[in-house]
Each structure stands twice: as structure tokens, then as C-alpha cells.
Design a protein around this motif. Structure first.
Motif, short mmCIF file in Angstrom:
data_model
loop_
_atom_site.label_atom_id
_atom_site.label_comp_id
_atom_site.label_asym_id
_atom_site.label_seq_id
_atom_site.Cartn_x
_atom_site.Cartn_y
_atom_site.Cartn_z
N GLU A 260 0.83 -1.21 0.00
CA GLU A 260 0.00 0.00 0.00
C GLU A 260 0.86 1.26 0.00
OE1 GLU A 260 -3.58 2.21 2.51
OE2 GLU A 260 -2.77 0.30 3.21
N ILE A 261 1.99 1.24 0.74
CA ILE A 261 2.88 2.41 0.76
C ILE A 261 3.44 2.66 -0.64
CG2 ILE A 261 5.07 3.29 1.68
CD1 ILE A 261 4.44 1.78 4.28
N TYR A 262 3.85 1.59 -1.33
CA TYR A 262 4.31 1.75 -2.71
C TYR A 262 3.20 2.28 -3.61
CZ TYR A 262 8.64 -1.00 -1.97
OH TYR A 262 9.87 -1.46 -1.56
N ALA A 263 2.00 1.73 -3.46
CA ALA A 263 0.90 2.07 -4.36
C ALA A 263 0.49 3.53 -4.25
CB ALA A 263 -0.30 1.17 -4.09
N ARG A 264 0.72 4.14 -3.12
CA ARG A 264 0.30 5.53 -2.91
C ARG A 264 1.40 6.53 -3.23
NH1 ARG A 264 -1.42 6.02 2.99
NH2 ARG A 264 -1.66 8.20 2.33
N CYS A 265 2.61 6.06 -3.55
CA CYS A 265 3.69 6.99 -3.83
C CYS A 265 3.63 7.49 -5.28
CB CYS A 265 5.05 6.35 -3.54
SG CYS A 265 5.68 5.23 -4.81
N ARG A 266 4.35 8.55 -5.54
CA ARG A 266 4.46 9.07 -6.90
C ARG A 266 5.54 8.30 -7.66
NH1 ARG A 266 4.63 15.56 -8.21
NH2 ARG A 266 4.38 15.39 -10.49
N ALA A 267 6.64 8.04 -6.98
CA ALA A 267 7.73 7.23 -7.53
C ALA A 267 8.67 6.88 -6.39
CB ALA A 267 8.48 7.97 -8.63
N LEU A 268 9.41 5.81 -6.56
CA LEU A 268 10.48 5.46 -5.63
C LEU A 268 11.73 6.24 -6.00
CD1 LEU A 268 11.23 3.34 -3.29
CD2 LEU A 268 12.42 2.13 -5.13
N VAL A 269 12.37 6.86 -5.02
CA VAL A 269 13.61 7.61 -5.24
C VAL A 269 14.76 6.74 -4.76
CG1 VAL A 269 14.89 9.69 -4.64
CG2 VAL A 269 12.41 9.80 -4.97
N PHE A 270 15.79 6.60 -5.60
CA PHE A 270 16.87 5.65 -5.35
C PHE A 270 18.21 6.32 -5.67
CE2 PHE A 270 18.91 1.45 -5.65
CZ PHE A 270 18.20 0.75 -4.69
N PRO A 271 18.77 7.10 -4.72
CA PRO A 271 19.94 7.92 -5.04
C PRO A 271 21.29 7.24 -4.87
CG PRO A 271 19.11 8.49 -2.88
CD PRO A 271 18.19 7.43 -3.41
N GLY A 272 21.32 6.00 -4.36
CA GLY A 272 22.58 5.33 -4.11
C GLY A 272 22.95 4.33 -5.20
N VAL A 273 24.15 3.77 -5.08
CA VAL A 273 24.60 2.69 -5.97
C VAL A 273 24.34 1.38 -5.24
CG1 VAL A 273 26.52 1.69 -7.26
CG2 VAL A 273 26.39 4.17 -6.95
N GLU A 274 23.41 0.61 -5.74
CA GLU A 274 23.00 -0.61 -5.06
C GLU A 274 23.50 -1.84 -5.81
OE1 GLU A 274 22.52 -2.43 -2.47
OE2 GLU A 274 20.94 -1.06 -1.81
N ASP A 275 23.78 -2.90 -5.05
CA ASP A 275 24.23 -4.14 -5.66
C ASP A 275 23.14 -4.75 -6.55
OD1 ASP A 275 26.70 -4.06 -4.17
OD2 ASP A 275 25.53 -4.66 -2.42
N PHE A 276 21.92 -4.69 -6.10
CA PHE A 276 20.77 -5.13 -6.91
C PHE A 276 19.60 -4.19 -6.64
CE2 PHE A 276 16.82 -7.67 -7.28
CZ PHE A 276 16.86 -7.90 -8.64
N GLY A 277 19.05 -4.25 -5.45
CA GLY A 277 17.95 -3.37 -5.07
C GLY A 277 16.60 -4.01 -5.32
N ILE A 278 16.02 -4.62 -4.28
CA ILE A 278 14.71 -5.25 -4.45
C ILE A 278 13.59 -4.23 -4.39
CG2 ILE A 278 14.26 -5.78 -2.02
CD1 ILE A 278 13.69 -8.12 -5.04
N ALA A 279 13.78 -3.12 -3.67
CA ALA A 279 12.71 -2.12 -3.54
C ALA A 279 12.26 -1.56 -4.89
CB ALA A 279 13.15 -1.00 -2.60
N PRO A 280 13.16 -1.24 -5.83
CA PRO A 280 12.68 -0.76 -7.13
C PRO A 280 11.77 -1.74 -7.86
CG PRO A 280 15.00 -0.24 -6.87
CD PRO A 280 14.63 -1.14 -5.72
N LEU A 281 12.03 -3.03 -7.74
CA LEU A 281 11.17 -4.01 -8.38
C LEU A 281 9.85 -4.14 -7.64
CD1 LEU A 281 13.78 -6.70 -9.40
CD2 LEU A 281 12.26 -5.47 -10.95
N GLU A 282 9.87 -4.08 -6.32
CA GLU A 282 8.62 -4.11 -5.56
C GLU A 282 7.74 -2.92 -5.96
OE1 GLU A 282 10.34 -6.32 -1.52
OE2 GLU A 282 10.10 -4.14 -1.58
N CYS A 283 8.35 -1.76 -6.11
CA CYS A 283 7.61 -0.57 -6.49
C CYS A 283 7.02 -0.71 -7.89
CB CYS A 283 8.52 0.66 -6.40
SG CYS A 283 7.64 2.24 -6.48
N GLN A 284 7.80 -1.22 -8.83
CA GLN A 284 7.30 -1.43 -10.19
C GLN A 284 6.17 -2.47 -10.20
OE1 GLN A 284 10.69 -1.36 -13.32
NE2 GLN A 284 11.74 -1.51 -11.35
N ALA A 285 6.29 -3.49 -9.35
CA ALA A 285 5.23 -4.50 -9.27
C ALA A 285 3.92 -3.89 -8.78
CB ALA A 285 5.65 -5.64 -8.34
#
Length: 370
Positions: A260-285
Motif C-alpha cells: 500500500e505504501i508503494y501504491a500511494r507513492c508518486r515514484a520510488l527515489v533511489f539515489p545510491g549505488v545498489e548491488d541489486f535493489g529489491i525495492a525498485p522491483l517491488e515498487c514497479q510491481a
């Protein structure tokens, strides 16, 4: 087949623990070895297993300061008694891969990252260390690098969570690695898709230096738009002091609350260099795009605007506040280009069943063949 699962520590359900949870389902009778375990902080699937901890567990309130005990981690992980196990599957971003398997056992390592603190992110963690202490830390880091390379040499085969990590495994350890992307939980594909524009920018992250959360905070200070931050960690107090009133810290959130937190956001902000990053995929899902730095694993999980095809986010090149502000402006201009259903289809390539099949094939083929 007797299986030991080795994980660095169990103090919360982040991306690495979600991978461990899947391994616990693959090997329901496996024992779990970890440096320390804070009961109640990981899922019931993990907690149901027999969990063996190191001598660090006996230190009072160790979960509050265990990160400062890094020089003790190699000794702690090497003292685990893994005799009698046919397969050791370590899931490691620090020292878990240093667990010593029996001579006739197989050791497969699923590598989340080479040890960040002593390799490429050493400066991010220790740049502000006072001079007398910096000398000691430098010596300890040098010893840990030597130990880390030697410990990795004992592993029979390695998988990496992304091509970004695969390249770092080759650089630091001189080893080849199979790429197995971590899973997106099925719950994200069963929840209702996002609708409308969204109410806030969102960060979902552990609050540690290399995540560069202060970049997002300064960007929304300048543009005056709300930012929600989900996560906790040693940087939380410092970041809260930097934040204006329209930045909201939600702390750690249970997995059931995140869709629900993802669904109500405008976009996920990701300013770091991540090895993979599961949060961006959760947000896109959940049908929401990503605005992130064009580096690391994000290049493997986000289809950027301006690169042809069907975009799922914006990747900006300049790792500064100005770069992030440009990324946010690009997203505003292309906001109508992001179809929630298309974003979910893109994330579906990383579903859990795919991960389980690939992890099973990687972890146990040699033993099963015998």
C-alpha cells in the motif's frame, strides 16, 4: 542430504533475509547458522528452523552495536561446527561465506556483495573517522581483505545477485559467478495496482551511509514536495536532523504494509549505488516508476525513459542533488508514459518461482548427481 544455511546476521527482514527465507523453503530441514539472531525480527519461515548463533550472541545487547565488532566476525563464523553437513549454502554480504565446510561437503555461496566496508565502499563508511582511529581501522580493513579473499577461495561455486556484483566478484576474488536475481514476493502481484498520480516521493532503504539518503532529503527541501522514508539504521538520527518538516520517517515497516505504501507513492527515489535493489522491483510491481542513479544493479531492473522500448523509470547520471532534481523533473514530464500494468509485467520476470528454480539448480546439482 543434510543442509546448513549460513547467513551473516538476523536482525531484520531486508532483501538478503527474503532470499534466506526462500532457501528455508527449498530446504525445510536445514539448520541456519548466523553470527547473531534477534528473535522476532525475521519471518516465521526462518524462525521455524533450528538457528545456531556464534559467541557474539552472548554479549549483552549486542544487536545495538554488533557492526562495531567487524574484526571479530571472521573468528566467529569459522568456529561454526559444520561437520556432518553434505551441503553448506552461505548467503553473504560480509563473512558468511567464510564458514568452513567439511572436506567432503559442497559449499555454494550466494553472494549479495563482496564485503562493502573493506572494498569499494570503504571510503563511504570511514571517510569521517578521526585520524588516530582511522589508522587502526585501515590496518583492520587490510587484514579483513586478506581474510576475505582466502575465505572465498574455499567456496566451491558462487552465484551473484546481479551482473554488477558478478563483476566485483571477478575483480576482488578472481572467481566466476552465476547470476541469480533475487525474488519479488508474490504478494506484490496479488495486491491492487496503483491508480492516480500518487501523494509523495518514497525511499525504502536501510539507513546506512552508502545509500545516500541525504541526497533525497536535500532534493525535496529544494522542491518543497513530500518525501516518505521507510527503513531504519545507524544513520536515522543524523538524517532526521537534516530533514525539513515535509520529510516523514516511518521507520521499519512490516512486509504486509509495504504494497500500500508503494501504491500511494508518486515514484520510488533511489539515489545510491545498489548491488541489486529489491525495492525498485517491488515498487514497479505495484505499478509505480523509479527515479534512480544510473549505476549498479538498478541498470538491470529499470527500463529508463529515452532508451527505447517501454520505460519503467528514470535513470539520471549525476550523483548529486542537482542530478536527482533533474531526474524528478524528467519523471514529471513523462508521468503519463508509465502504465501500471506494464510496470507490473516488467517486475513479473523476477518472481519468486523463478528464483527458487534457479537457486535449487545452483545449490545442489553436484550432490544430487552423486
Amino acid at each position: 542430504m543434510k543442509v546448513a544455511l549460513v547467513h551473516d546476521w538476523l536482525t531484520g527482514m531486508r532483501g538478503g533475509e527474503k532470499c534466506l527465507e526462500a532457501a528455508c523453503e527449498l530446504f525445510p530441514d536445514a539448520d541456519v547458522f548466523t553470527l547473531l539472531h534477534r528473535p522476532g525480527t525475521v519471518s516465521a519461515t526462518i524462525e521455524r528452523h533450528r538457528i545456531v548463533t556464534s559467541f557474539l550472541q552472548r554479549l549483552p545487547e549486542v544487536h545495538r552495536y554488533y557492526r562495531y565488532l567487524l574484526p571479530l566476525f571472521p573468528a566467529a563464523v569459522e568456529r561454526f561446527d559444520l561437520s556432518g553437513y553434505d551441503l553448506v549454502l552461505s548467503m553473504s554480504h560480509a563473512v558468511a561465506k567464510g564458514a568452513i565446510a567439511a572436506p567432503d561437503a559442497q559449499h555454494a555461496c550466494y553472494c549479495f556483495s563482496p564485503m562493502r566496508y573493506v572494498w569499494d565502499l570503504y571510503g563511504d563508511y570511514f571517510a569521517k573517522t578521526p585520524q588516530p582511529l582511522e589508522w587502526f581501522i585501515s590496518m583492520a580493513a587490510s587484514r579483513l581483505r586478506t581474510w576475505d579473499v582466502g575465505a572465498t577461495a574455499r567456496v566451491d561455486r558462487i552465484a551473484a545477485i546481479s551482473r554488477h556484483v558478478e563483476r566485483r566478484v571477478a575483480r576482488y576474488y578472481r572467481r566466476e559467478a552465476t547470476v541469480i536475481y533475487p525474488p519479488v514476493e508474490d504478494a506484490y502481484f496479488e495486491a491492487p495496482l496503483a491508480s492516480g498520480r500518487g501523494d509523495y516521493w518514497l525511499v525504502v532503504s536501510s539507513l546506512v551511509p552508502y545509500k545516500r539518503i541525504e541526497t533525497a532529503i536535500e532534493a525535496v527541501r529544494r522542491c518543497g514536495e513530500p518525501l516518505w522514508i521507510v527503513g531504519d539504521g545507524p544513520e536515522e538520527r543524523r538524517l532526521a536532523k537534516l530533514a525539513p518538516a515535509h520529510v516523514r520517517f516511518l521507520g521499519w515497516q512490516p512486509a504486509a504494509s509495504l504494497p500500500e505504501i508503494y501504491a500511494r507513492c508518486r515514484a520510488l527515489v533511489f539515489p545510491g549505488v545498489e548491488d541489486f535493489g529489491i525495492a525498485p522491483l517491488e515498487c514497479q510491481a505495484m505499478g509505480r516508476p523509479v527515479v534512480g542513479l544510473r549505476a549498479g544493479g538498478l541498470c538491470e531492473t529499470v527500463r529508463p525513459v529515452g532508451n527505447g522500448g517501454e520505460p519503467t523509470g528514470v535513470l539520471y547520471a549525476d550523483a548529486t542533488v542537482e542530478g536527482l532534481l533533474q531526474g524528478l523533473e524528467t519523471l514529471r514530464r513523462h508521468e503519463d508514459d508509465f502504465s501500471p500494468a506494464r510496470l507490473r509485467r516488467h517486475a513479473a520476470a523476477f518472481r519468486r518461482d523463478r528464483f527458487l528454480d534457479e537457486l535449487r539448480g545452483f545449490a545442489a546439482p553436484g550432490i544430487l548427481a552423486c
